[in-house]
Design a protein around this motif. Structure first.
Motif, mmCIF file in Angstrom:
data_model
loop_
_atom_site.group_PDB
_atom_site.id
_atom_site.type_symbol
_atom_site.label_atom_id
_atom_site.label_comp_id
_atom_site.label_asym_id
_atom_site.label_seq_id
_atom_site.Cartn_x
_atom_site.Cartn_y
_atom_site.Cartn_z
ATOM 1 N N THR A 186 1.050 -1.214 0.116
ATOM 2 C CA THR A 186 -0.058 -0.175 0.020
ATOM 3 C C THR A 186 0.980 1.182 0.042
ATOM 4 N N VAL A 187 0.540 2.285 -0.993
ATOM 5 C CA VAL A 187 1.078 3.458 -0.914
ATOM 6 C C VAL A 187 0.043 4.477 -0.516
ATOM 7 N N THR A 188 0.220 5.098 0.588
ATOM 8 C CA THR A 188 -0.530 6.089 1.117
ATOM 9 C C THR A 188 -0.219 7.416 1.268
ATOM 10 N N ASP A 189 -0.741 8.611 1.211
ATOM 11 C CA ASP A 189 -0.251 9.983 1.477
ATOM 12 C C ASP A 189 -1.683 10.610 2.025
ATOM 13 N N ASN A 190 -1.118 11.978 2.347
ATOM 14 C CA ASN A 190 -1.954 12.836 3.107
ATOM 15 C C ASN A 190 -2.275 14.087 2.135
ATOM 16 N N GLY A 191 -2.015 13.791 0.739
ATOM 17 C CA GLY A 191 -2.478 14.948 -0.309
ATOM 18 C C GLY A 191 -3.836 15.100 -0.442
ATOM 19 N N VAL A 213 -7.737 2.050 -5.690
ATOM 20 C CA VAL A 213 -7.402 3.303 -4.961
ATOM 21 C C VAL A 213 -8.661 3.656 -4.172
ATOM 22 N N GLU A 214 -8.354 4.158 -3.169
ATOM 23 C CA GLU A 214 -9.566 4.751 -2.271
ATOM 24 C C GLU A 214 -8.909 6.054 -1.639
ATOM 25 N N ASN A 215 -10.004 7.016 -1.208
ATOM 26 C CA ASN A 215 -9.450 8.041 -0.331
ATOM 27 C C ASN A 215 -9.453 7.456 0.918
ATOM 28 N N ARG A 216 -8.357 8.112 1.815
ATOM 29 C CA ARG A 216 -8.563 7.896 3.423
ATOM 30 C C ARG A 216 -9.385 8.669 4.051
ATOM 31 N N ALA A 217 -9.844 8.211 4.987
ATOM 32 C CA ALA A 217 -10.915 8.872 5.898
ATOM 33 C C ALA A 217 -10.266 10.214 6.345
ATOM 34 N N LEU A 218 -9.082 9.985 6.612
ATOM 35 C CA LEU A 218 -8.440 11.421 6.960
ATOM 36 C C LEU A 218 -8.015 12.236 6.094
ATOM 37 N N GLY A 219 -8.034 11.941 4.877
ATOM 38 C CA GLY A 219 -7.587 12.801 3.623
ATOM 39 C C GLY A 219 -6.200 12.212 2.963
ATOM 40 N N GLY A 220 -6.361 12.092 1.755
ATOM 41 C CA GLY A 220 -5.343 11.630 1.205
ATOM 42 C C GLY A 220 -5.650 10.276 0.323
ATOM 43 N N ALA A 221 -4.792 9.770 -0.532
ATOM 44 C CA ALA A 221 -5.368 8.657 -1.484
ATOM 45 C C ALA A 221 -4.605 7.255 -0.997
ATOM 46 N N ALA A 222 -5.146 6.361 -1.019
ATOM 47 C CA ALA A 222 -4.352 5.121 -0.882
ATOM 48 C C ALA A 222 -4.495 4.126 -1.840
ATOM 49 N N PHE A 223 -3.340 3.608 -2.495
ATOM 50 C CA PHE A 223 -3.078 2.759 -3.421
ATOM 51 C C PHE A 223 -2.767 1.552 -3.006
ATOM 52 N N THR A 224 -3.722 0.321 -3.382
ATOM 53 C CA THR A 224 -3.131 -1.051 -2.744
ATOM 54 C C THR A 224 -3.129 -1.780 -4.072
ATOM 55 N N VAL A 225 -1.876 -2.540 -4.108
ATOM 56 C CA VAL A 225 -1.336 -3.545 -4.889
ATOM 57 C C VAL A 225 -1.504 -4.690 -4.363
ATOM 58 N N ARG A 226 -2.251 -5.703 -5.020
ATOM 59 C CA ARG A 226 -2.174 -7.160 -4.474
ATOM 60 C C ARG A 226 -1.635 -8.159 -5.620
ATOM 61 N N LEU A 227 -0.431 -8.727 -5.297
ATOM 62 C CA LEU A 227 0.225 -9.642 -6.469
ATOM 63 C C LEU A 227 0.355 -11.050 -5.837
ATOM 64 N N PRO A 228 -0.222 -12.057 -6.557
ATOM 65 C CA PRO A 228 -0.137 -13.428 -5.956
ATOM 66 C C PRO A 228 1.340 -13.654 -6.291
ATOM 67 N N VAL A 229 1.957 -14.480 -5.339
ATOM 68 C CA VAL A 229 3.156 -14.927 -5.527
ATOM 69 C C VAL A 229 3.277 -16.288 -5.408
ATOM 70 N N ALA A 230 4.235 -17.184 -6.133
ATOM 71 C CA ALA A 230 4.356 -18.532 -6.130
ATOM 72 C C ALA A 230 4.379 -18.913 -4.843
ATOM 73 N N PRO A 231 3.755 -20.319 -4.308
ATOM 74 C CA PRO A 231 3.698 -20.721 -2.902
ATOM 75 C C PRO A 231 5.107 -20.799 -2.544
ATOM 76 N N ARG A 232 5.488 -20.521 -1.494
ATOM 77 C CA ARG A 232 6.931 -20.585 -0.825
ATOM 78 C C ARG A 232 7.180 -22.090 -0.542
ATOM 79 N N ALA A 233 8.658 -22.622 -1.070
ATOM 80 C CA ALA A 233 8.827 -23.639 -0.992
ATOM 81 C C ALA A 233 8.946 -23.873 0.669
ATOM 82 N N PRO A 234 8.650 -25.297 1.123
ATOM 83 C CA PRO A 234 8.863 -25.461 2.628
ATOM 84 C C PRO A 234 10.335 -25.189 3.152
ATOM 85 N N LEU A 235 10.410 -24.904 4.238
ATOM 86 C CA LEU A 235 11.867 -24.432 4.871
ATOM 87 C C LEU A 235 12.193 -25.991 5.067
ATOM 88 N N THR A 236 13.486 -26.270 4.625
ATOM 89 C CA THR A 236 14.165 -27.538 5.152
ATOM 90 C C THR A 236 15.160 -27.504 6.257
#
Ligand code: ADP
Length: 458
Positions: free
Chosen positions: A382-387, A435-458
């Motif tokens: 998320t990238v938020t600002d109070n612009g 993107v949405e506007n924050r309650a206290l002012g400013g914009a909030a951009f949210t990026v969601r990226l699926p990533v490959a499942p992590r290999a189990p730790l050995t």
């Protein structure tokens, strides 16, 4: 020889034999006690009785077989052809029954094949995006597929009704009428009164082959026209965006040529030329990037990356710009954001675009924050600002190419393509950006990226 024919001959022969027997009996002495007339009558009587009994037995058998054939015929008439016919025998009756039986089964085979063709045709028509309707030569609606029903809002029981009643669109009715009276094929563009936003094209032609009746094919061209409009707008926007810096470059170049005396003015003009040239270069670079993304020429190249370090690198790069506006820039990276398999170069471009915007659109002294977290197999940044934030009516449009909330607010070096590229890159990952506007002012951009499942730790 067939068995029934054989029986008939046998009966006749038995009668003749009995007659002969009576005659012989008469000649050999029986005649002493009986007159020849009586003997002949006796023998003939006996023969007639024998023939009668045999004929009756034969007729009863024929009747039973004929009845069995009639029963089978009735069963066929009721549509039950499932059981095979019995052994009809090999006499004339059997042969006739067998021929009819074969004809009935042949007809059934044709009916089944016709029904299969019809079902196939209906499945094809039903799954077509284009609307299809057929009006027969008497002006009745013979066939309407689902798409045509939807486009022209034709009632479901309209088949068989006069087209003037069923098709409520006056233009289509008029054109169908023209074709029914021998007019040439026509094309008609129209919108329905119920949904003026949709644009339809109807192509009308006589029913192929028969030349009787009319077939109407309907295309919904709304999306095509919209795409065409977007393309035109895009070309107009590109031309406009290129013309502005070009005009400036030309103007200052001319001024340089005309007034080459003042070194200070020369330096200023050259700086302006340089700034506009850089802007043009950025625009062309962004346009090429979008063209590559549109053409599917950019592929994901994933490798384990440290998202916290990646974000910090971007913030460090932009420290001068942020410091110039006295902005506080905070970063955070949650557990699990290290070693995620992502395309680091593309994630970098996404975050850089958003941070650049946040720094550019936030008033001096404001705050910008970048947070990365791993939610299961999804990387969330998320990238938020109070612009100033983004007016609610523009929230859905800021990812469009060249869309700017306020043309005058557009940042000097901006191309209006940054968020369009961000969206493309997020889509390429199978993710999203919102993107949405924050309650206290400013914009909030949210990026969601699926990533490959992590290999189990050995
Ligand atoms: P530009 O090059 O104009 O920044 P973008 O595609 O990056 O183009 O952004 C599109 C528009 O969205 C901007 O012109 C601006 O009006 C608006 N916008 C983007 N980010 C922000 C933000 N953080 N705060 C307010 N408005 C923003």
């Amino acid at each position: 020889m067939r068995s029934d024919t054989r029986l008939t001959i046998f009966t006749a022969a038995a009668g003749v034999a009995l007659l002969a027997l009576g005659f012989v009996w008469l000649v050999l002495g029986g005649g002493a006690a009986t007159s020849p007339g009586v003997a002949v009558a006796l023998a003939a009587g006996l023969a007639v009785i024998t023939a009668f009994i045999t004929a009756s037995a034969l007729a009863a058998r024929y009747r039973n077989r004929a009845q069995a054939i009639v029963d089978i015929g009735r069963r066929y008439a009721l549509g039950d052809l499932s059981r095979p016919g019995p052994d009809y025998g090999d006499d004339d009756l059997g042969m006739a029954a067998r021929a009819l039986d074969a004809a009935v089964h042949e007809q059934e085979r044709r009916i089944v094949s016709l029904a299969r063709d019809r079902a196939r045709m209906q499945a094809i028509l039903g799954s077509m995006v284009e609307g299809v309707l057929v009006v027969d030569e008497s002006g009745r609606l013979q066939l309407v597929n689902e798409a045509a029903r939807r486009m022209l809002r034709i009632e479901s029981d309209a088949a068989g009704r006069p087209y003037v009643e069923a098709l409520r669109h006056p233009g289509v009715v008029e054109h169908v009428g023209r074709l029914l009276t021998g007019g040439p094929p026509q094309t008609l563009e129209f919108s329905t009164s119920r949904d003026a936003s949709r644009e339809l094209v109807a192509r009308l032609a006589p029913v192929a082959g028969t030349g009787r009746g009319v077939v109407v094919v309907l295309h919904d061209v709304t999306d095509l026209k919209r795409a065409d409009q977007i393309r035109r707008d895009f070309v107009a926007n590109v031309s406009h965006e290129l013309r502005t810096p070009l005009t400036a470059i030309r103007g200052y170049a001319e001024a340089l040529v005309d007034d080459s005396e003042d070194p200070e003015a020369r330096r200023r003009f050259l700086e302006i030329i340089q700034r506009h040239a850089t802007r043009m270069e950025r625009l062309v670079k962004d346009l090429l990037r979008l063209a590559m993304l549109d053409a599917g020429k950019e592929m994901l190249e994933t490798a384990p990356a440290d998202i916290g370090a990646l974000v910090q690198g971007i913030v460090d790069d932009m420290a001068t710009a942020a410091a110039a506006k006295h902005l506080r820039v905070a970063t955070s990276a949650g557990p699990g954001t290290k070693g995620l398999a992502v395309d680091a170069a593309k994630v970098h471009d996404i975050v850089r675009n958003l941070v650049e915007n946040a720094i550019n659109y936030t008033q001096p002294g404001g705050d910008v924050a970048i947070a990365a977290t791993a939610e299961g197999d999804v990387l969330v940044i998320t990238v938020t600002d109070n612009g100033p934030g983004i007016p609610p009516e523009d929230l859905g449009r800021v990812f469009e190419r060249f869309y700017r909330v306020d043309k005058s607010r557009g940042r000097p070096g901006g191309t209006g393509l940054g968020l369009a590229i961000v969206k493309h890159l997020a889509d390429l990952h199978g993710g999203s950006v919102t993107v949405e506007n924050r309650a206290l002012g400013g914009a909030a951009f949210t990026v969601r990226l699926p990533v490959a499942p992590r290999a189990p730790l050995t």
